[in-house]
Design a protein around this motif. Sequence first.
Motif, PDB file in Angstrom:
ATOM      1  N   GLY A 251      -5.280  -5.792   7.878  1.00 44.94           N
ATOM      2  CA  GLY A 251      -4.919  -5.756   6.465  1.00 44.94           C
ATOM      3  C   GLY A 251      -5.760  -6.690   5.629  1.00 44.94           C
ATOM      4  N   GLU A 252      -6.008  -7.897   6.151  1.00 46.44           N
ATOM      5  CA  GLU A 252      -6.843  -8.854   5.425  1.00 46.44           C
ATOM      6  C   GLU A 252      -8.272  -8.351   5.298  1.00 46.44           C
ATOM      7  N   ALA A 253      -8.799  -7.767   6.368  1.00 48.89           N
ATOM      8  CA  ALA A 253     -10.168  -7.234   6.323  1.00 48.89           C
ATOM      9  C   ALA A 253     -10.269  -6.083   5.332  1.00 48.89           C
ATOM     10  N   VAL A 254      -9.293  -5.194   5.350  1.00 42.09           N
ATOM     11  CA  VAL A 254      -9.284  -4.060   4.419  1.00 42.09           C
ATOM     12  C   VAL A 254      -9.169  -4.556   2.981  1.00 42.09           C
ATOM     13  N   GLN A 255      -8.311  -5.528   2.751  1.00 39.47           N
ATOM     14  CA  GLN A 255      -8.122  -6.056   1.407  1.00 39.47           C
ATOM     15  C   GLN A 255      -9.409  -6.693   0.883  1.00 39.47           C
ATOM     16  N   ASN A 256     -10.072  -7.490   1.706  1.00 35.65           N
ATOM     17  CA  ASN A 256     -11.322  -8.126   1.282  1.00 35.65           C
ATOM     18  C   ASN A 256     -12.398  -7.099   1.004  1.00 35.65           C
ATOM     19  N   SER A 257     -12.526  -6.126   1.884  1.00 36.80           N
ATOM     20  CA  SER A 257     -13.518  -5.067   1.697  1.00 36.80           C
ATOM     21  C   SER A 257     -13.199  -4.245   0.453  1.00 36.80           C
ATOM     22  N   ALA A 258     -11.927  -3.925   0.266  1.00 33.34           N
ATOM     23  CA  ALA A 258     -11.526  -3.113  -0.879  1.00 33.34           C
ATOM     24  C   ALA A 258     -11.815  -3.810  -2.195  1.00 33.34           C
ATOM     25  N   ALA A 259     -11.602  -5.110  -2.243  1.00 36.70           N
ATOM     26  CA  ALA A 259     -11.859  -5.846  -3.487  1.00 36.70           C
ATOM     27  C   ALA A 259     -13.334  -5.774  -3.857  1.00 36.70           C
TER      28      ALA A 259
ATOM     29  N   TRP B 204       0.841  -1.200   0.000  1.00 31.40           N
ATOM     30  CA  TRP B 204       0.000   0.000   0.000  1.00 31.40           C
ATOM     31  C   TRP B 204       0.875   1.248   0.000  1.00 31.40           C
ATOM     32  N   THR B 205       2.180   1.070  -0.024  1.00 29.85           N
ATOM     33  CA  THR B 205       3.082   2.214   0.052  1.00 29.85           C
ATOM     34  C   THR B 205       3.714   2.562  -1.286  1.00 29.85           C
ATOM     35  N   ASN B 206       3.205   2.009  -2.379  1.00 27.81           N
ATOM     36  CA  ASN B 206       3.744   2.363  -3.687  1.00 27.81           C
ATOM     37  C   ASN B 206       3.538   3.850  -3.931  1.00 27.81           C
ATOM     38  N   LYS B 207       4.588   4.495  -4.412  1.00 29.34           N
ATOM     39  CA  LYS B 207       4.486   5.927  -4.687  1.00 29.34           C
ATOM     40  C   LYS B 207       3.806   6.140  -6.031  1.00 29.34           C
ATOM     41  N   GLY B 208       3.154   7.276  -6.137  1.00 28.36           N
ATOM     42  CA  GLY B 208       2.476   7.635  -7.362  1.00 28.36           C
ATOM     43  C   GLY B 208       3.189   8.773  -8.053  1.00 28.36           C
ATOM     44  N   ASP B 209       2.769   9.086  -9.249  1.00 31.31           N
ATOM     45  CA  ASP B 209       3.338  10.162 -10.030  1.00 31.31           C
ATOM     46  C   ASP B 209       2.246  11.195 -10.274  1.00 31.31           C
ATOM     47  N   ARG B 210       2.512  12.455  -9.938  1.00 31.54           N
ATOM     48  CA  ARG B 210       1.513  13.522 -10.055  1.00 31.54           C
ATOM     49  C   ARG B 210       0.992  13.654 -11.486  1.00 31.54           C
TER      50      ARG B 210
END
Length: 143
Positions: free
Chosen positions: A105-113, A39-45
């Motif tokens: 993390g598992e709960a967030v991942q399942n909910s996010a999907a 979840w810490t991948n950086k993005g590009d503006r």
Amino acid sequence: MRWMGPGGHIMAYPIKNNKVYNMVLIHPQKPNVEHTGSWTNKGDRKEMIEFYKRWNDAVRDLLSYVPEGDIMPLKPSKMLTVSLSLADDGSTALGLYEVIRKSRGEAVQNSAATTRTALHLPYGPEQEKRDKAITGTGPNPDL
């Protein structure tokens, strides 16, 4: 606030006593880029502005305030700091950190999907059904 559209959605809310406005942007991963599962991948503006260029004026206006450079990594370092302060040794601290973060993390991942599927629908009948549900005429897709 939440905005949603084809292929992405944005959650935004004030933090730090309303002095900072946090925005979490969820959209497709760039092709041909290795996904680390982090979840810490950086993005590009520039890529962010390009992806959201057809979204509404409020979204584009808010994104214009994003600083240049790498953006928006989420950092669980505060939880690690707490774990280290509660344990007598590094191994125990890391075990505690895993127990605390793993289930969340598992709960967030399942909910996010599930949520991602509902929020990233392309324009069409399913998107219209989702929008009606959000406005109260059907089952809420966030549940």
